[in-house]
Design an enzyme around this catalytic site. Structure first.
Site, mmCIF file in Angstrom:
data_model
loop_
_atom_site.group_PDB
_atom_site.id
_atom_site.type_symbol
_atom_site.label_atom_id
_atom_site.label_comp_id
_atom_site.label_asym_id
_atom_site.label_seq_id
_atom_site.Cartn_x
_atom_site.Cartn_y
_atom_site.Cartn_z
ATOM 1 N N GLY A 275 0.821 -1.201 0.000
ATOM 2 C CA GLY A 275 0.000 0.000 0.000
ATOM 3 C C GLY A 275 0.854 1.250 0.000
ATOM 4 N N GLY B 242 2.043 5.387 0.984
ATOM 5 C CA GLY B 242 2.098 6.381 2.043
ATOM 6 C C GLY B 242 2.689 5.918 3.357
ATOM 7 N N CYS C 223 5.448 -5.660 1.745
ATOM 8 C CA CYS C 223 5.654 -4.223 1.624
ATOM 9 C C CYS C 223 4.994 -3.469 2.791
ATOM 10 C CB CYS C 223 5.150 -3.729 0.277
ATOM 11 S SG CYS C 223 5.742 -2.093 -0.173
ATOM 12 N N GLY D 158 8.903 3.885 0.640
ATOM 13 C CA GLY D 158 9.626 5.034 1.155
ATOM 14 C C GLY D 158 9.810 4.998 2.652
ATOM 15 N N HIS E 20 8.762 -7.234 -3.152
ATOM 16 C CA HIS E 20 7.603 -7.808 -3.850
ATOM 17 C C HIS E 20 7.987 -9.123 -4.523
ATOM 18 C CE1 HIS E 20 4.618 -4.516 -3.582
ATOM 19 N NE2 HIS E 20 5.695 -3.765 -3.432
ATOM 20 N N GLU F 115 6.069 -11.088 -5.989
ATOM 21 C CA GLU F 115 5.189 -11.310 -7.143
ATOM 22 C C GLU F 115 5.527 -10.410 -8.318
ATOM 23 O OE1 GLU F 115 3.967 -7.451 -6.150
ATOM 24 O OE2 GLU F 115 4.552 -9.114 -4.859
#
Length: 474
Positions: free
Chosen positions: A304, A306, A334, A378, A423, A425
């Site tokens: 996701g 932010g 993540c 980030g 990731h 995937e």
């Protein structure tokens, strides 16, 4: 033989017998022009939107402007990337004729711009590509696979606020392409700029860190007006914006049931689960999954966008799940890694410029093996406290980034809980760590067998005596 075929053969004789053989084959092929081809041609298509935008802008206000105008040749619409630090990079627009704000970040991915641009983790960000040439293979269709998932995108729309490239290919060629990158951006209302020094931008972002920016389009960018206010997208709950609003199910006939918390899930994460036989029920980011976990064999926390601290509701739900005396397997990717770490008691911090690309090395702390991974984040977990004797008991480092030493995953030593920052995937590659989906689903299947009231089979002990019927003598 036509004059063109004769010219071809004459040219071939002048360069040698090998070229002559090739040209003879070419000449024979030309005589069969009426025969239907069994191969699909890769047509090179021009970007119609980019051509339509070639309206002559206003004359430059001073001789210091980077634009040089030919009165007899119209130029594309000007555009500029303005950083909060005060740096301005000017170029030309090839996307939507609009301006947008966001956090300027860069990716080192060489391929996969349709997947990157539709990745919900890029929501609120202006994406700078370090790969110089972008757009050369166009944009594919919204075709779906047998599971109802998009084959070529990670979501149903462009998620980033804008894109910045060095050299935009105004002609594209690929058998899956249905439109150009510029046409796609224009249709989705996303600004795009080309002709800027992306290396200089990356140096700035690398040295001073990711910064807020505005991608401005129009003749007024030549006036170099200062932007006073840069809204910060990380102050919004981007997870809530990217998450599903309704519960839905994929592959309902799957042999193992997985509850997935959508913080901005990518299509290929869903595909990696259902393609391995799982039935996946997708819940909003703030849904209390503890109320329904008795109906599932495992829990998955997605990626996701932010600041993960905006999703504290999910963190609290995870903390409750960790205390369950009979826990189900839990796996996160993540953002899921960060939320699970916070639920375990770890803190998060913002990386200077983040890790984004398809070439990040992650070391498995159990095996010592280093894998090349795809990443887009980030923020990171502060995992320095995960040492023997620490207050956070039971948890250990799973993966560590070989470049900067940042956390790439955690796992519980006794319970079936683990997560990774990268990731596995990755659409566009690499796929070195896709086995982690198999590991998670194997745990879920083992849990299903363990708690099932009707096991698949019951073995009989070999020492059991078999009573034979008495022999009847006539």
């Amino acid at each position: 033989m036509s004059s063109f075929q004769k010219a071809t053969l004459l040219a071939a004789r002048s360069v040698g017998p090998l070229s002559l053989a090739r040209s003879s084959f070419l000449a024979r092929s030309m005589t069969k022009a009426t025969r239907p081809s069994h191969f699909r041609a890769l047509a090179t298509v021009a970007d119609a939107v980019f051509s339509a935008h070639k309206a002559a802008p206003k004359a430059p206000v001073s001789t210091s402007t980077p634009y040089q105008f030919d009165k007899n040749a119209p130029k594309a619409t000007p555009a500029a990337l303005k950083l909060k630090s005060g740096h301005v990079f000017t170029g030309t627009s090839f996307g939507a004729q609009t301006s947008s704000f966001g956090e300027a970040v860069f990716t080192t991915s060489l391929v996969g711009y349709p997947e990157s641009m539709t990745d919900p983790s890029y929501r609120g960000q202006i994406l700078v590509f370090t790969q110089p040439l972008i757009g050369n293979y166009g944009v594919p269709s919204q075709e779906k696979d047998q599971f109802g998932l998009l084959k070529y995108f990670e979501s149903n729309k462009i998620q980033c606020q804008g894109i910045v490239v060095n050299d935009y290919a105004t002609q594209y060629s690929h058998w899956t392409a249905v439109e150009s990158l510029g046409e796609w951006c224009a249709r989705e209302g996303i600004p795009a700029i080309s002709g800027v020094d992306t290396r200089a931008i990356v140096h700035l972002l690398r040295d001073q860190g990711s910064t807020l920016a505005k991608l401005e389009v129009g003749d007024e960018v030549l006036e170099n007006k200062e932007v006073e206010i840069f809204p910060n997208p990380n102050e919004r709950n981007l997870v809530s914006e990217a998450s599903t609003k309704e519960i839905y199910n994929l592959n309902p006939m799957g042999d193992v049931k997985i509850a997935l918390i959508d913080c901005g899930v990518k299509e290929n994460i869903l595909r990696c689960l259902v393609a391995r036989g799982a039935s996946v029920t997708v819940f909003p980011w703030n849904y209390d999954f503890n109320k329904v976990m008795d109906q599932f064999d495992g829990l998955f926390i997605s990626n996701g966008p932010g600041d993960p601290r905006a999703a504290m509701t999910t963190v609290q739900n995870l903390a409750t799940a960790f205390k369950n005396p009979s826990p189900k397997p839990i796996f996160g990717i993540c953002m899921g890694n960060q939320l699970m770490g916070m639920a375990a008691g770890l803190d998060v911090y913002k990386l200077q410029f983040g890790n984004r690309g398809h070439n990040q090395p992650a070391i498995n702390m159990q095996t010592g093996r280093c894998s090349i991974t795809s990443q887009n984040h980030g923020y990171a977990l502060e995992d320095s406290v995960l040492v023997p004797g620490s207050a956070i008991k039971g948890w250990e480092k799973y993966f560590v980034n070989a470049n900067d030493g940042s956390n790439e995953g955690i796992r519980h030593q006794n319970k079936p809980f683990s997560s990774v920052q990268f990731h596995p995937e990755a659409k566009g590659g690499p796929q070195d760590t896709e086995y982690l989906f198999d590991d998670f689903l194997n745990l879920a299947r083992a849990e299903k067998v363990k708690i099932s009231s009707k096991p698949f089979f019951v073995t009989e002990p070999l020492s059991k005596e078999v009573t034979r019927p008495a022999e009847i003598v006539i």
